[in-house]
Scaffold this motif. Structure first.
Motif, short mmCIF file in Angstrom:
data_model
loop_
_atom_site.label_atom_id
_atom_site.label_comp_id
_atom_site.label_asym_id
_atom_site.label_seq_id
_atom_site.Cartn_x
_atom_site.Cartn_y
_atom_site.Cartn_z
N UNK A 13 12.04 -8.93 -5.74
CA UNK A 13 12.47 -7.46 -5.31
C UNK A 13 11.36 -6.48 -5.68
N UNK A 14 9.98 -7.27 -6.15
CA UNK A 14 8.95 -6.29 -6.37
C UNK A 14 8.06 -5.95 -4.97
N UNK A 15 7.81 -4.77 -5.29
CA UNK A 15 7.02 -4.13 -4.08
C UNK A 15 5.42 -4.64 -4.47
N UNK A 16 4.82 -5.14 -3.21
CA UNK A 16 3.67 -5.56 -3.37
C UNK A 16 2.24 -4.92 -2.86
N UNK B 1 1.82 -10.69 5.15
CA UNK B 1 2.50 -11.34 3.98
C UNK B 1 3.20 -10.12 3.19
N UNK B 2 3.33 -9.23 3.72
CA UNK B 2 4.32 -7.90 3.19
C UNK B 2 3.42 -7.16 2.03
N UNK B 3 2.14 -7.19 1.93
CA UNK B 3 1.30 -6.38 1.15
C UNK B 3 1.00 -5.18 1.72
N UNK B 4 1.15 -4.09 1.03
CA UNK B 4 0.71 -2.77 1.52
C UNK B 4 -0.72 -2.67 1.15
N UNK B 5 -1.48 -2.44 1.97
CA UNK B 5 -2.96 -2.35 1.65
C UNK B 5 -3.43 -0.83 1.04
N UNK B 6 -4.05 -0.92 -0.01
CA UNK B 6 -4.75 0.45 -0.62
C UNK B 6 -5.79 0.24 -0.90
N UNK B 7 -6.78 1.14 -0.57
CA UNK B 7 -8.20 1.35 -1.26
C UNK B 7 -8.01 1.38 -2.73
N UNK B 8 -9.18 0.85 -3.31
CA UNK B 8 -8.84 0.49 -4.87
C UNK B 8 -8.50 1.78 -5.65
N UNK B 9 -9.45 2.86 -5.16
CA UNK B 9 -8.96 4.21 -6.13
C UNK B 9 -7.79 4.76 -5.89
N UNK B 10 -7.11 4.43 -4.82
CA UNK B 10 -5.61 4.93 -4.63
C UNK B 10 -4.66 3.88 -5.11
N UNK B 11 -4.91 2.78 -5.37
CA UNK B 11 -4.12 1.53 -5.74
C UNK B 11 -3.56 1.55 -7.25
N UNK B 12 -4.56 2.21 -7.83
CA UNK B 12 -4.41 2.09 -9.54
C UNK B 12 -3.19 2.74 -9.91
#
Ligand code: NAD
Ligand code: MLT
Length: 313
Positions: free
Chosen positions: A166-169, A184-195
């Motif tokens: 149930x982890x959001x990836x 593969x159900x990973x939401x893409x983020x630019x690095x600065x927005x991911x942290x």
């Protein structure tokens, strides 16, 4: 067609490697006890060298290997091999990048679960005679966000496994487009927005100049307070000094480290920190992975002799 007749295996590699080579008439010497100087003295006697990560295949070793045509890495990372010197000397370097993917991914997931529940710390405490149920209050994984930096072979296997909790990836990779990550159900983020999104962060990149210190003082400051981090890729992707500072300030609530800037690690304060789960580079240490990489590297040597296409580093 290659002409590999004598191969030295200088690290602890599954015996199947030797068997596959010998079945094809290649003479194999297994010697895992060579000092760097002894390796330099021995290497001229061999056409091929097979290593894991312990042997440092330096420029000195490669230049001394007057008959050396091929170096095989039973595993993924080739950072213990001087690729530049090998290229200059016309020596081919091969690896077996997929053979230990599943083991490394499973290990990463194990470490993430251990971080959430402090299982290693609680077990160590019980062995010391304590019964400390309050101290080891954990957190659930359900609904938490895992940031995956590096969406290659291991990163995506980690994603699909952790989704079952149930982890959001969420993730970032400079060469994997957002649409591919979505598969593969990973939401893409630019690095600065991911942290700031992440409760947990795991790194699955090679150690290259662009990834050295990827998690450092500046990036820890952009994370949620209490972020937990996992490094099952290469020591140095998470800056160890910065990690210690983040643990001491509480900015980082826990770290699980399979790999270190120096192995064995010299940073004892980090290894001894109560919120660190240190592991002695065991990501690929399963019976299955070691069997696979041993057979794969031996088969690649055989293919080289038989003039088939080559694969690897
Ligand atoms: P891979 O090549 O399949 O994936 C690596 C990914 O990292 C690629 O998709 C690449 O585009 C991405 N990447 C490169 N630079 C990046 C950057 N600046 N930011 C974000 N992503 C970046 O490799 P893999 O097989 O998944 O292995 C990943 C790491 O795990 C390697 O360092 C490997 O050596 C290590 N590894 C460790 C163990 C262990 O025992 N702990 C076992 C196997 C592999
Ligand atoms: C690798 O790069 O394959 C890993 O470090 C695993 C290993 O060989 O120990």
């Amino acid at each position: 067609m290659g002409d590999i007749r004598k191969v030295l295996i200088s690290d602890s590699v599954d015996p199947k490697c030797k068997s596959v080579l010998e079945a094809k008439g290649i003479e194999v010497t297994l010697n895992t006890k060579l000092s760097p100087a002894e390796l330099v003295a021995e290497i001229p006697n061999y056409d091929g060298l097979i290593v894991r990560s312990a042997t440092k295949v330096t420029a000195e070793v490669i230049k001394a290997g007057k008959n050396l045509k091929i170096i095989g890495r039973a595993g993924t990372g080739v950072d213990n091999i001087d690729i530049k010197a090998a290229t200059e000397c016309g020596v081919i370097v091969m690896n077996t990048p997929g053979g230990n993917t599943l083991s490394a991914a499973e290990h990463t997931c194990t470490l993430m679960v251990c971080l959430a529940r402090q299982v290693p710390q609680a077990a160590a405490s019980m062995r010391e005679g304590r019964w400390d149920r309050k101290k080891y209050m954990g957190i659930e994984l359900m609904g938490k966000t895992l940031g995956i930096i590096g969406l290659g072979r291991i990163g995506r296997e980690v994603a699909t496994r952790m989704q079952s909790f149930g982890v959001r990836t969420v993730g970032y990779d400079p060469i994997v487009p957002a649409e591919a990550a979505k598969e593969f159900d990973v939401e893409f983020f630019e690095l600065n927005d991911l942290w700031p999104e992440c409760d947990f962060i795991t790194v699955h990149t090679p150690l290259i100049p662009q990834t050295r210190g990827l998690l450092g003082d500046e990036t820890f400051a952009k994370c949620k307070k209490g972020v937990r981090v996992i490094n099952c890729a290469r020591g140095g992707i998470i800056d160890e000094a910065a990690l210690l500072r983040a643990l001491q300030s509480g900015q980082c609530a826990g770290a699980a480290l399979d790999v270190f800037e120096q192995e064995p690690p010299q940073n004892t304060e980090l290894v001894q920190h109560p919120n660190v789960i240190p592991v002695c580079h065991l990501g690929a240490s399963t019976v299955e992975a070691q069997s696979r990489v041993a057979v794969e590297i031996a088969e690649q040597f055989v293919d080289f002799n038989e003039g088939k296409s080559l694969f690897g580093a």
